[in-house]
Scaffold this active site. Structure first.
Site, PDB file in Angstrom:
ATOM      1  N   LYS A  72     115.216   9.425   7.991  1.00  8.61           N
ATOM      2  CA  LYS A  72     114.974   9.698   6.568  1.00  8.61           C
ATOM      3  C   LYS A  72     113.788  10.638   6.336  1.00  8.61           C
ATOM      4  O   LYS A  72     113.783  11.419   5.399  1.00  8.61           O
ATOM      5  CB  LYS A  72     114.750   8.392   5.805  1.00  8.61           C
ATOM      6  CG  LYS A  72     116.028   7.601   5.568  1.00  8.61           C
ATOM      7  CD  LYS A  72     115.739   6.379   4.727  1.00  8.61           C
ATOM      8  CE  LYS A  72     117.008   5.708   4.288  1.00  8.61           C
ATOM      9  NZ  LYS A  72     116.764   4.701   3.249  1.00  8.61           N
ATOM     10  N   ASP A 108     118.028   5.644  -3.609  1.00 10.63           N
ATOM     11  CA  ASP A 108     117.846   4.190  -3.480  1.00 10.63           C
ATOM     12  C   ASP A 108     117.340   3.558  -4.784  1.00 10.63           C
ATOM     13  O   ASP A 108     117.787   2.478  -5.180  1.00 10.63           O
ATOM     14  CB  ASP A 108     116.861   3.876  -2.348  1.00 10.63           C
ATOM     15  CG  ASP A 108     117.491   4.057  -0.978  1.00 10.63           C
ATOM     16  OD1 ASP A 108     118.725   3.933  -0.874  1.00 10.63           O
ATOM     17  OD2 ASP A 108     116.754   4.326  -0.019  1.00 10.63           O
ATOM     18  N   GLY A 135     107.338  -7.780  -0.664  1.00  8.29           N
ATOM     19  CA  GLY A 135     107.519  -6.847   0.444  1.00  8.29           C
ATOM     20  C   GLY A 135     106.960  -5.468   0.127  1.00  8.29           C
ATOM     21  O   GLY A 135     106.849  -5.092  -1.050  1.00  8.29           O
ATOM     22  N   ASN A 159     102.776  -8.965  -0.447  1.00  9.01           N
ATOM     23  CA  ASN A 159     103.283  -8.703   0.897  1.00  9.01           C
ATOM     24  C   ASN A 159     102.476  -9.523   1.884  1.00  9.01           C
ATOM     25  O   ASN A 159     101.278  -9.756   1.688  1.00  9.01           O
ATOM     26  CB  ASN A 159     103.138  -7.207   1.212  1.00  9.01           C
ATOM     27  CG  ASN A 159     103.893  -6.826   2.466  1.00  9.01           C
ATOM     28  OD1 ASN A 159     105.060  -7.176   2.615  1.00  9.01           O
ATOM     29  ND2 ASN A 159     103.236  -6.124   3.373  1.00  9.01           N
TER      30      ASN A 159
HETATM   31  P1  ATR Z   1     112.165  -1.705   4.932  1.00  3.90           P
HETATM   32  O1  ATR Z   1     111.654  -0.311   5.151  1.00  3.90           O
HETATM   33  O2  ATR Z   1     113.643  -1.866   5.142  1.00  3.90           O
HETATM   34  O3  ATR Z   1     111.727  -2.288   3.622  1.00  3.90           O
HETATM   35  P2  ATR Z   1     110.088  -2.799   6.695  1.00  3.90           P
HETATM   36  O4  ATR Z   1     109.212  -1.640   6.522  1.00  3.90           O
HETATM   37  O5  ATR Z   1     110.286  -3.299   8.074  1.00  3.90           O
HETATM   38  O6  ATR Z   1     111.568  -2.579   6.138  1.00  3.90           O
HETATM   39  O7  ATR Z   1     109.565  -3.967   5.750  1.00  3.90           O
HETATM   40  C1  ATR Z   1     109.981  -5.255   5.907  1.00  3.90           C
HETATM   41  C2  ATR Z   1     109.250  -6.131   4.891  1.00  3.90           C
HETATM   42  O8  ATR Z   1     109.555  -7.481   5.193  1.00  3.90           O
HETATM   43  C3  ATR Z   1     107.741  -5.998   4.964  1.00  3.90           C
HETATM   44  O9  ATR Z   1     107.208  -6.143   3.662  1.00  3.90           O
HETATM   45  C4  ATR Z   1     107.357  -7.160   5.864  1.00  3.90           C
HETATM   46  O10 ATR Z   1     106.028  -7.621   5.698  1.00  3.90           O
HETATM   47  P3  ATR Z   1     104.812  -6.964   6.551  1.00  3.90           P
HETATM   48  O11 ATR Z   1     104.448  -5.681   5.871  1.00  3.90           O
HETATM   49  O12 ATR Z   1     103.725  -7.965   6.486  1.00  3.90           O
HETATM   50  O13 ATR Z   1     105.337  -6.766   7.947  1.00  3.90           O
HETATM   51  C5  ATR Z   1     108.327  -8.209   5.394  1.00  3.90           C
HETATM   52  N1  ATR Z   1     108.518  -9.277   6.358  1.00  3.90           N
HETATM   53  C6  ATR Z   1     109.206  -9.236   7.520  1.00  3.90           C
HETATM   54  N2  ATR Z   1     109.153 -10.432   8.150  1.00  3.90           N
HETATM   55  C7  ATR Z   1     108.379 -11.246   7.380  1.00  3.90           C
HETATM   56  C8  ATR Z   1     107.950 -12.607   7.487  1.00  3.90           C
HETATM   57  N3  ATR Z   1     108.299 -13.379   8.528  1.00  3.90           N
HETATM   58  N4  ATR Z   1     107.171 -13.113   6.491  1.00  3.90           N
HETATM   59  C9  ATR Z   1     106.817 -12.352   5.447  1.00  3.90           C
HETATM   60  N5  ATR Z   1     107.200 -11.049   5.280  1.00  3.90           N
HETATM   61  C10 ATR Z   1     107.978 -10.514   6.235  1.00  3.90           C
END
Ligand code: ATR
Length: 289
Positions: A72, A108, A135, A159
């Site tokens: 992307k 998106d 998130g 987040n």
């Molecule tokens: P995308 O670009 O598809 O949104 P990403 O950048 O991997 O994917 O983001 C995933 C989101 O899920 C993030 O906000 C992540 O939190 P962190 O920034 O702290 O990593 C969140 N996430 C993933 N696993 C998590 C968990 N077990 N508990 C809380 N948040 C989680």
């Protein structure tokens, strides 16, 4: 002599890309609208020269492409011209191969808003509402950008990693929206007075832990989950049980495809219940195999 009809060719580019539902969506529209075209999948490895790959597609007669992980950003860098949404996000998910240049867009955010308003059955009074977004990844960035464009009154953003939320929160500078960063542990209370909850984390996805949040503070409004495997996440089941409007992640997937198809063909397709069912059937068949 019959006038030759244009044959629209488009594809989704990613790596890995086997499980994309985009061909299902776009090929459904080609056939429904009687537009001569075909949409397929192109697996392009991460280290490839992305712009060269796009130009090769153009030589093959392609009109455009959707772009997903991990390209992307490369798509953004390859474009000669981008719309304001892509510019703000620094990522492109839709490419239009115009005769003289490469145009990049990001659909998106539009997909998110269309899905939200479809689920709600109307456009809400954005200026007077508050939303809680969970998130701070790429999906969250697109959704927050879209909410800012509506002139929404307030966004609360939380987040697990607070720094990422703070970074993303800077998008609200110089807008009319009040954006508040909330600690992850305080997410339940942050629902007080919110009319919309959006989960952009991967929590609740098949194979992941469920999202742990209490909806008790939310008295009315909608809960939208961008996760669509499973379609009914534990969060959406809770929302339904609480009498809230539950909106699944398939809506955003379907609606982000609408502006792409329109850009390529100048025909605006519809997201019908038939198309939705087509995707649900496909998701279910995968579960069985
Ligand atoms: P995308 O670009 O598809 O949104 P990403 O950048 O991997 O994917 O983001 C995933 C989101 O899920 C993030 O906000 C992540 O939190 P962190 O920034 O702290 O990593 C969140 N996430 C993933 N696993 C998590 C968990 N077990 N508990 C809380 N948040 C989680």
């Amino acid at each position: 002599m019959p006038i030759p009809r244009q044959n629209y060719r488009a594809c989704v580019i990613g790596w890995p890309i086997n499980h994309s539902r985009s061909p299902l969506i776009h090929n459904h529209w080609f056939s429904e609208l009687g537009v001569n075209g075909h949409y397929d999948i192109r697996a392009i490895p991460p280290e490839s020269d992305f712009k060269a790959a796009l130009l090769a597609l153009k030589d093959e007669g392609y009109i455009g492409a959707n772009v997903t992980i991990p390209h992307k950003q490369a798509a953004f860098n390859s474009a000669d011209e981008v719309d304001h949404r892509a510019a703000r996000l620094g990522v492109v998910n839709t490419i239009y191969l115009a005769p003289d240049r490469i145009i990049g867009r990001n659909t998106d955010g539009e997909g998110f808003l269309a899905s939200y308003e479809e689920g709600l059955g109307r456009a809400p009074d954005y200026g007077n509402m508050s939303a809680l977004v969970l998130g701070a990844g790429g999906a969250s960035r697109a959704i927050i950008g879209a909410l800012l464009d509506t002139g929404i009154g307030e966004i609360r953003l939380t987040n697990r990693t607070r720094d990422r939320a703070e970074d993303l929160g800077r998008m609200a500078a110089n807008t009319q929206t009040r954006l508040e960063i909330v600690d992850w542990v305080a997410r339940d209370d942050a629902l007080d007075g919110a009319a919309l909850l959006v989960n952009t984390t991967s929590l609740g996805m098949t194979g992941q832990a469920p999202l742990d949040i209490s909806l008790d503070r939310m008295t009315a409004g909608a809960v939208l989950d961008i996760v669509y495997t499973p379609l009914e996440t534990p969060l959406l089941a809770d929302a339904r049980a609480a009498g809230l409007t539950a909106i699944d992640g398939l809506g955003m997937l379907l609606h982000q495809a609408v502006p792409a198809f329109e850009l390529w063909t100048a025909r605006r397709p519809r997201v019908t219940s038939e198309l939705r069912q087509h995707l649900v059937d496909d998701l279910n068949s995968e579960k069985e195999t």
